[in-house]
Design a protein around this motif. Structure first.
Motif, PDB file in Angstrom:
ATOM      1  N   ARG A   1      58.414  31.513  34.139  1.00 27.15           N
ATOM      2  CA  ARG A   1      58.142  32.619  33.225  1.00 27.15           C
ATOM      3  C   ARG A   1      56.666  32.650  32.811  1.00 27.15           C
ATOM      4  NH1 ARG A   1      60.136  36.402  29.895  1.00 27.15           N
ATOM      5  NH2 ARG A   1      59.172  36.680  27.860  1.00 27.15           N
ATOM      6  N   ASP A   2      56.119  31.499  32.444  1.00 25.94           N
ATOM      7  CA  ASP A   2      54.721  31.456  32.007  1.00 25.94           C
ATOM      8  C   ASP A   2      53.777  31.883  33.125  1.00 25.94           C
ATOM      9  OD1 ASP A   2      55.476  30.576  29.513  1.00 25.94           O
ATOM     10  OD2 ASP A   2      55.174  28.455  29.978  1.00 25.94           O
ATOM     11  N   TYR A   3      53.972  31.344  34.309  1.00 27.47           N
ATOM     12  CA  TYR A   3      53.100  31.668  35.431  1.00 27.47           C
ATOM     13  C   TYR A   3      53.291  33.119  35.879  1.00 27.47           C
ATOM     14  CZ  TYR A   3      52.428  26.578  35.907  1.00 27.47           C
ATOM     15  OH  TYR A   3      52.134  25.256  35.691  1.00 27.47           O
ATOM     16  N   HIS A   4      54.530  33.553  35.909  1.00 24.68           N
ATOM     17  CA  HIS A   4      54.862  34.918  36.318  1.00 24.68           C
ATOM     18  C   HIS A   4      54.144  35.930  35.416  1.00 24.68           C
ATOM     19  CE1 HIS A   4      57.441  38.000  38.155  1.00 24.68           C
ATOM     20  NE2 HIS A   4      57.722  38.451  36.948  1.00 24.68           N
ATOM     21  N   LEU A   5      54.193  35.705  34.124  1.00 28.31           N
ATOM     22  CA  LEU A   5      53.558  36.617  33.177  1.00 28.31           C
ATOM     23  C   LEU A   5      52.036  36.527  33.246  1.00 28.31           C
ATOM     24  CD1 LEU A   5      55.904  36.204  30.066  1.00 28.31           C
ATOM     25  CD2 LEU A   5      55.829  38.103  31.700  1.00 28.31           C
ATOM     26  N   LEU A   6      51.507  35.306  33.394  1.00 32.50           N
ATOM     27  CA  LEU A   6      50.061  35.117  33.490  1.00 32.50           C
ATOM     28  C   LEU A   6      49.493  35.889  34.673  1.00 32.50           C
ATOM     29  CD1 LEU A   6      47.364  33.695  32.798  1.00 32.50           C
ATOM     30  CD2 LEU A   6      48.106  31.804  34.272  1.00 32.50           C
ATOM     31  N   LEU A   7      50.137  35.754  35.818  1.00 32.09           N
ATOM     32  CA  LEU A   7      49.634  36.415  37.013  1.00 32.09           C
ATOM     33  C   LEU A   7      49.787  37.935  36.928  1.00 32.09           C
ATOM     34  CD1 LEU A   7      50.783  33.971  39.835  1.00 32.09           C
ATOM     35  CD2 LEU A   7      48.617  34.052  38.573  1.00 32.09           C
ATOM     36  N   ASP A   8      50.814  38.389  36.265  1.00 23.06           N
ATOM     37  CA  ASP A   8      50.980  39.829  36.086  1.00 23.06           C
ATOM     38  C   ASP A   8      49.869  40.387  35.208  1.00 23.06           C
ATOM     39  OD1 ASP A   8      52.463  42.136  36.730  1.00 23.06           O
ATOM     40  OD2 ASP A   8      53.440  42.131  34.778  1.00 23.06           O
ATOM     41  N   GLU A   9      49.521  39.667  34.147  1.00 25.89           N
ATOM     42  CA  GLU A   9      48.435  40.095  33.261  1.00 25.89           C
ATOM     43  C   GLU A   9      47.102  40.136  34.007  1.00 25.89           C
ATOM     44  OE1 GLU A   9      48.505  37.311  30.090  1.00 25.89           O
ATOM     45  OE2 GLU A   9      50.349  38.098  29.174  1.00 25.89           O
ATOM     46  N   GLN A  10      46.872  39.115  34.817  1.00 27.22           N
ATOM     47  CA  GLN A  10      45.604  39.056  35.533  1.00 27.22           C
ATOM     48  C   GLN A  10      45.519  40.143  36.601  1.00 27.22           C
ATOM     49  OE1 GLN A  10      44.409  35.166  36.852  1.00 27.22           O
ATOM     50  NE2 GLN A  10      44.215  34.417  34.767  1.00 27.22           N
ATOM     51  N   ALA A  11      46.623  40.396  37.285  1.00 28.37           N
ATOM     52  CA  ALA A  11      46.635  41.452  38.301  1.00 28.37           C
ATOM     53  C   ALA A  11      46.345  42.809  37.658  1.00 28.37           C
ATOM     54  CB  ALA A  11      47.979  41.479  39.018  1.00 28.37           C
ATOM     55  N   ALA A  12      46.939  43.061  36.503  1.00 29.13           N
ATOM     56  CA  ALA A  12      46.723  44.335  35.808  1.00 29.13           C
ATOM     57  C   ALA A  12      45.257  44.489  35.400  1.00 29.13           C
ATOM     58  CB  ALA A  12      47.633  44.422  34.586  1.00 29.13           C
ATOM     59  N   GLN A  13      44.650  43.391  34.963  1.00 31.26           N
ATOM     60  CA  GLN A  13      43.237  43.436  34.563  1.00 31.26           C
ATOM     61  C   GLN A  13      42.337  43.756  35.758  1.00 31.26           C
ATOM     62  OE1 GLN A  13      40.938  39.743  33.621  1.00 31.26           O
ATOM     63  NE2 GLN A  13      40.773  40.635  31.570  1.00 31.26           N
ATOM     64  N   ILE A  14      42.638  43.143  36.897  1.00 31.40           N
ATOM     65  CA  ILE A  14      41.844  43.389  38.102  1.00 31.40           C
ATOM     66  C   ILE A  14      41.991  44.841  38.556  1.00 31.40           C
ATOM     67  CG2 ILE A  14      41.585  42.787  40.543  1.00 31.40           C
ATOM     68  CD1 ILE A  14      42.627  39.943  39.707  1.00 31.40           C
ATOM     69  N   LEU A  15      43.225  45.315  38.593  1.00 34.10           N
ATOM     70  CA  LEU A  15      43.468  46.689  39.040  1.00 34.10           C
ATOM     71  C   LEU A  15      42.799  47.702  38.126  1.00 34.10           C
ATOM     72  CD1 LEU A  15      44.926  48.494  41.115  1.00 34.10           C
ATOM     73  CD2 LEU A  15      46.888  48.522  39.550  1.00 34.10           C
ATOM     74  N   ALA A  16      42.737  47.396  36.841  1.00 35.28           N
ATOM     75  CA  ALA A  16      42.195  48.336  35.856  1.00 35.28           C
ATOM     76  C   ALA A  16      40.717  48.645  36.077  1.00 35.28           C
ATOM     77  CB  ALA A  16      42.405  47.784  34.447  1.00 35.28           C
ATOM     78  N   VAL A  17      39.976  47.730  36.717  1.00 32.85           N
ATOM     79  CA  VAL A  17      38.544  47.968  36.897  1.00 32.85           C
ATOM     80  C   VAL A  17      38.220  48.635  38.234  1.00 32.85           C
ATOM     81  CG1 VAL A  17      38.001  45.999  35.430  1.00 32.85           C
ATOM     82  CG2 VAL A  17      37.986  45.713  37.910  1.00 32.85           C
ATOM     83  N   THR A  18      39.198  48.736  39.131  1.00 31.13           N
ATOM     84  CA  THR A  18      38.895  49.240  40.474  1.00 31.13           C
ATOM     85  C   THR A  18      38.361  50.670  40.455  1.00 31.13           C
ATOM     86  OG1 THR A  18      41.234  49.857  40.789  1.00 31.13           O
ATOM     87  CG2 THR A  18      40.532  47.705  41.633  1.00 31.13           C
ATOM     88  N   ASP A  19      38.915  51.507  39.608  1.00 28.83           N
ATOM     89  CA  ASP A  19      38.449  52.893  39.549  1.00 28.83           C
ATOM     90  C   ASP A  19      37.014  52.955  39.035  1.00 28.83           C
ATOM     91  OD1 ASP A  19      39.132  55.680  39.991  1.00 28.83           O
ATOM     92  OD2 ASP A  19      38.959  55.919  37.833  1.00 28.83           O
ATOM     93  N   ASP A  20      36.685  52.102  38.069  1.00 30.54           N
ATOM     94  CA  ASP A  20      35.318  52.067  37.536  1.00 30.54           C
ATOM     95  C   ASP A  20      34.318  51.632  38.612  1.00 30.54           C
ATOM     96  OD1 ASP A  20      36.164  52.858  35.019  1.00 30.54           O
ATOM     97  OD2 ASP A  20      36.400  50.800  34.293  1.00 30.54           O
ATOM     98  N   VAL A  21      34.718  50.664  39.429  1.00 31.49           N
ATOM     99  CA  VAL A  21      33.834  50.197  40.499  1.00 31.49           C
ATOM    100  C   VAL A  21      33.552  51.335  41.484  1.00 31.49           C
ATOM    101  CG1 VAL A  21      33.529  48.535  42.376  1.00 31.49           C
ATOM    102  CG2 VAL A  21      34.713  47.828  40.290  1.00 31.49           C
ATOM    103  N   ALA A  22      34.627  52.010  41.913  1.00 32.60           N
ATOM    104  CA  ALA A  22      34.476  53.101  42.878  1.00 32.60           C
ATOM    105  C   ALA A  22      33.666  54.249  42.296  1.00 32.60           C
ATOM    106  CB  ALA A  22      35.850  53.589  43.317  1.00 32.60           C
ATOM    107  N   GLU A  23      33.955  54.632  41.071  1.00 27.93           N
ATOM    108  CA  GLU A  23      33.258  55.770  40.467  1.00 27.93           C
ATOM    109  C   GLU A  23      31.795  55.466  40.181  1.00 27.93           C
ATOM    110  OE1 GLU A  23      35.420  57.338  37.171  1.00 27.93           O
ATOM    111  OE2 GLU A  23      36.982  58.200  38.463  1.00 27.93           O
ATOM    112  N   ARG A  24      31.486  54.190  39.928  1.00 26.39           N
ATOM    113  CA  ARG A  24      30.080  53.836  39.709  1.00 26.39           C
ATOM    114  C   ARG A  24      29.282  54.066  40.990  1.00 26.39           C
ATOM    115  NH1 ARG A  24      26.180  54.537  36.491  1.00 26.39           N
ATOM    116  NH2 ARG A  24      24.368  53.356  37.188  1.00 26.39           N
ATOM    117  N   ALA A  25      29.871  53.725  42.137  1.00 26.25           N
ATOM    118  CA  ALA A  25      29.197  53.966  43.416  1.00 26.25           C
ATOM    119  C   ALA A  25      28.936  55.457  43.623  1.00 26.25           C
ATOM    120  CB  ALA A  25      30.032  53.410  44.561  1.00 26.25           C
TER     121      ALA A  25
END
Length: 204
Positions: free
Chosen positions: A87-111
């Motif tokens: 449970r701890d690892y499952h939730l940790l990795l889900d939080e981190q994945a969401a954080q990574i995905l959240a910045v992808t649009d900003d990276v693309a739009e900055r280009a």
């Protein structure tokens, strides 16, 4: 004897072929028009030099590829992790994945903001990404965390290098965004490091 009622095959006349060819022309012309759209149409006005726009947008595109690869790898481990700390690892990795995905649009739009282009397909992302996939049938949970720890750490190094490039071209906006993404990656590295420690004297 009964006469056959089967009709003879129709013979296409040259006029018929010409008419068919003319009907197909608009579709071909439309396709050609799409192909021939000048690349200059995507050159967003910027006070950065063309060289700076090109180099920084290319760096951002590679970084975006890394983020997408890291996102999917983090989700892979999130889906396949097991064991007493599931449970701890499952939730940790889900939080981190969401954080990574959240910045992808900003990276693309900055280009795009600085006059460059960005990713157009998963295939292109796969070619550019520097994150190594892990398609193993089973990975030990602590090995999953350690691998993601190292992936986030090396991504931080790449972001610092891109930050240096932005400094060379006085692109303060991209540099500022990178500083935020670096901070996030460092936090992910920290959490993964602490969660993956085996409790021995070395801390690994």
């Amino acid at each position: 004897m009964a006469r056959s009622t089967k009709a003879a095959p129709a013979v296409r006349t040259s006029r018929g072929r010409a008419a068919q060819s003319e009907a197909a022309q608009p579709k071909v012309a439309a396709a050609d028009a799409r192909v021939r759209v000048p690349a200059e149409r995507l050159n967003t006005p910027s006070d950065l030099s063309p060289e700076a726009s090109k180099e920084i947008s290319e760096g951002l595109t590679v970084l975006l590829s890394d983020f997408l690869a890291l996102y999917l790898k983090t989700k892979n481990f999130h889906w396949h992790i097991s064991g007493p700390h599931f449970r701890d690892y499952h939730l940790l990795l889900d939080e981190q994945a969401a954080q990574i995905l959240a910045v992808t649009d900003d990276v693309a739009e900055r280009a795009r903001k600085i006059g460059g282009t960005t990713l157009r397909s998963l295939g292109q992302a796969a070619q550019k990404a520097r994150i190594v996939d892990n398609n193993a049938d089973y990975v030990d949970p602590l090995d999953m965390l350690a691998e993601l720890r190292d992936d986030n750490k090396v991504t931080t190094t790449h972001m610092r290098e891109l930050h240096d490039l932005c400094d060379e071209h006085n692109d303060v906006a991209t540099a500022s965004m990178l500083e935020e993404w670096i901070d996030q990656a460092e936090e992910r590295t920290w959490f993964l490091y602490e969660a993956s420690r085996r409790g021995d004297a070395t801390g690994h």
